[in-house]
Scaffold this motif. Structure first.
Motif, short mmCIF file in Angstrom:
data_model
loop_
_atom_site.label_atom_id
_atom_site.label_comp_id
_atom_site.label_asym_id
_atom_site.label_seq_id
_atom_site.Cartn_x
_atom_site.Cartn_y
_atom_site.Cartn_z
N UNK A 278 9.58 -18.24 6.93
CA UNK A 278 11.05 -18.22 6.97
C UNK A 278 11.55 -17.29 5.87
N UNK A 279 12.83 -16.97 5.92
CA UNK A 279 13.40 -16.06 4.93
C UNK A 279 14.69 -16.66 4.36
N UNK A 280 14.99 -16.28 3.14
CA UNK A 280 16.25 -16.65 2.49
C UNK A 280 16.70 -15.48 1.65
N UNK A 289 7.89 -25.96 0.02
CA UNK A 289 7.13 -24.74 0.32
C UNK A 289 6.66 -24.11 -0.98
N UNK A 290 5.34 -23.97 -1.14
CA UNK A 290 4.77 -23.47 -2.38
C UNK A 290 4.73 -21.95 -2.45
N UNK A 291 4.69 -21.30 -1.30
CA UNK A 291 4.53 -19.85 -1.29
C UNK A 291 5.85 -19.15 -1.02
N UNK A 292 6.44 -18.59 -2.05
CA UNK A 292 7.69 -17.84 -1.95
C UNK A 292 7.48 -16.51 -2.66
N UNK A 293 7.57 -15.41 -1.91
CA UNK A 293 7.33 -14.09 -2.49
C UNK A 293 8.47 -13.16 -2.10
N UNK A 294 8.74 -12.15 -2.91
CA UNK A 294 9.79 -11.19 -2.55
C UNK A 294 9.35 -10.32 -1.38
N UNK A 295 10.31 -9.94 -0.56
CA UNK A 295 9.99 -9.10 0.57
C UNK A 295 11.16 -8.27 1.02
N UNK A 296 10.91 -7.44 2.02
CA UNK A 296 11.93 -6.56 2.58
C UNK A 296 11.83 -6.60 4.10
N UNK A 297 12.97 -6.65 4.75
CA UNK A 297 12.99 -6.60 6.22
C UNK A 297 12.64 -5.18 6.67
N UNK A 298 11.65 -5.08 7.54
CA UNK A 298 11.26 -3.78 8.08
C UNK A 298 11.91 -3.55 9.45
N UNK A 299 11.87 -4.58 10.30
CA UNK A 299 12.38 -4.41 11.67
C UNK A 299 12.69 -5.79 12.24
N UNK A 337 16.86 -4.88 4.07
CA UNK A 337 17.44 -5.99 3.33
C UNK A 337 16.37 -6.69 2.51
N UNK A 338 16.64 -6.90 1.21
CA UNK A 338 15.72 -7.64 0.34
C UNK A 338 15.89 -9.14 0.60
N UNK A 339 14.77 -9.84 0.73
CA UNK A 339 14.80 -11.27 1.03
C UNK A 339 13.70 -11.98 0.24
N UNK A 340 13.77 -13.31 0.25
CA UNK A 340 12.68 -14.14 -0.23
C UNK A 340 11.91 -14.63 0.99
N UNK A 341 10.60 -14.38 1.00
CA UNK A 341 9.76 -14.76 2.12
C UNK A 341 9.08 -16.08 1.77
#
Length: 350
Positions: A278-280, A289-299, A337-341
């Motif tokens: 999921x994304x926020x 949820x233990x795994x939260x990493x920074x990410x970017x929407x590609x498509x 868009x920058x998101x939290x994955x």
């Protein structure tokens, strides 16, 4: 060096047309629906079916349609292990050794790795399905082949037997310095042992490349499946026996996965289902949820009236997330868009 294959055939209502360079070592999976030409491709590589215009080239070997199967140093394992029922396991394997044009190195180690060393005096009829398939693989490798072809070798096994033999198969093929071509209709198996992937439909190639590149390509059907997933690579950094968790470092981000049975320093694959991502827009203040990493929407690509698939760059790897259209609109998701994955569950698969 590559394995170059050019495969051609036609029959009523079907035409096979493949022209690809494949890696000359590691596991390449052929994946696609029934009737897409996967088994036909293997049969042509092995020389069991020979058609004008087909050619297989590896190192100093070149096999056109005039080269018979016995002239090709190719070993096959099919759904049916096809062991000689009147011969013991040891005699089955010795038969393959005697047919090889060169001696196999490390046969004893191979038998131990496959777990068949203790079965040498038994007859195939006394073995379980999983044991028979391990013996069939040992016999195939005892020929010291230039290419190993695996045509859905686990499809006749029940789920428990398949899960037990998959790690054995994975450990074995990863030690080989030859190309392995693996046909399966199970996406989980493909992600478990394959390095590269050829996606097929109706005798044609829809795409080929690294496994995760094709799994996360929103223009290809793999990303539309109910079991859509991503496979990312990492290294075990430490284990936490208190909570029975293992830390896996993927680039500069840490993922926590259940279990503590893999030693630190081992390179592993993580299988992450799209429905477990999921994304926020901001890091959660408190979450299970233990795994939260920074990410970017590609498509993004709409799956149906309710859901959207989102391709993300997270921890330097591509991940799929399957979310609702409503959520995508509320978060104003768009490429860049920058998101939290957030990864609800990740499983070590290798």
């Amino acid at each position: 060096m590559t394995l170059d294959i050019r495969l051609r055939s036609e029959r009523e209502g079907f035409a096979l047309d493949i022209n690809l360079p494949l890696p000359d070592r590691g596991v390449t999976a052929l994946f696609g629906p029934s009737g897409s030409g996967k088994t036909s491709a293997l049969r042509q590589i092995a020389g069991l079916d020979r058609h004008p215009g087909s050619l297989v080239r590896l190192k100093d070997c070149e096999w056109d349609n005039s080269v018979r199967p016995e002239q090709r140093q190719v070993s096959c394992v099919f759904q049916d292990p096809a062991l000689f029922p009147h011969l013991t396991v040891g005699q089955n394997i010795d038969y393959a050794v005697r047919r090889s044009r060169r001696p196999i190195q490390g046969l004893d180690n191979l038998l131990e790795l496959l777990g068949v060393a203790s079965l040498m005096d038994r007859f195939p009829g006394t073995l379980s399905g999983g044991e028979q398939q391990r013996v069939a693989l040992a016999r195939a490798l005892a020929r010291a082949p230039d290419i190993l072809l695996l045509d859905e070798p686990l499809s006749a096994l029940d789920d428990d037997a398949r899960r037990r033999i998959l790690p054995v198969l994975d450990r074995t093929v990863q030690t080989l310095e030859i190309p392995v071509i693996y046909v399966s209709h199970q996406l989980e198996d493909v992600g478990r042992i394959s390095d590269s992937l050829v996606l097929m439909s109706s005798g044609k190639v829809l795409g080929h490349g690294l496994v995760n590149d094709l799994m996360t390509d929103l223009t290809l059907p793999l990303s539309h499946r109910p079991d859509a997933q991503s496979v990312i690579y990492g290294t075990v950094s430490r284990t936490d026996p208190e909570w029975n968790l293992t830390e896996v470092l993927c680039n500069d981000q840490t993922f926590l996965v259940p279990g503590t049975d893999i030693p630190s320093g081992n390179r592993v694959r993580l299988r992450i289902r799209a429905t477990d991502v999921s994304v926020s827009l901001t890091p959660p203040a408190a979450s299970s949820i233990l795994n939260v990493v920074p990410g970017t929407v590609i498509d993004l690509r709409q799956l149906d009236d309710a859901r959207i698939d989102v391709k993300l760059d997270a921890a330097g790897s591509s991940l799929l997330a399957r979310i609702t259209r409503r959520s995508a609109q509320a978060l104003a998701l768009e490429p860049g868009r920058a998101v939290c994955v957030q990864v609800k569950s990740a499983a070590v698969v290798a």
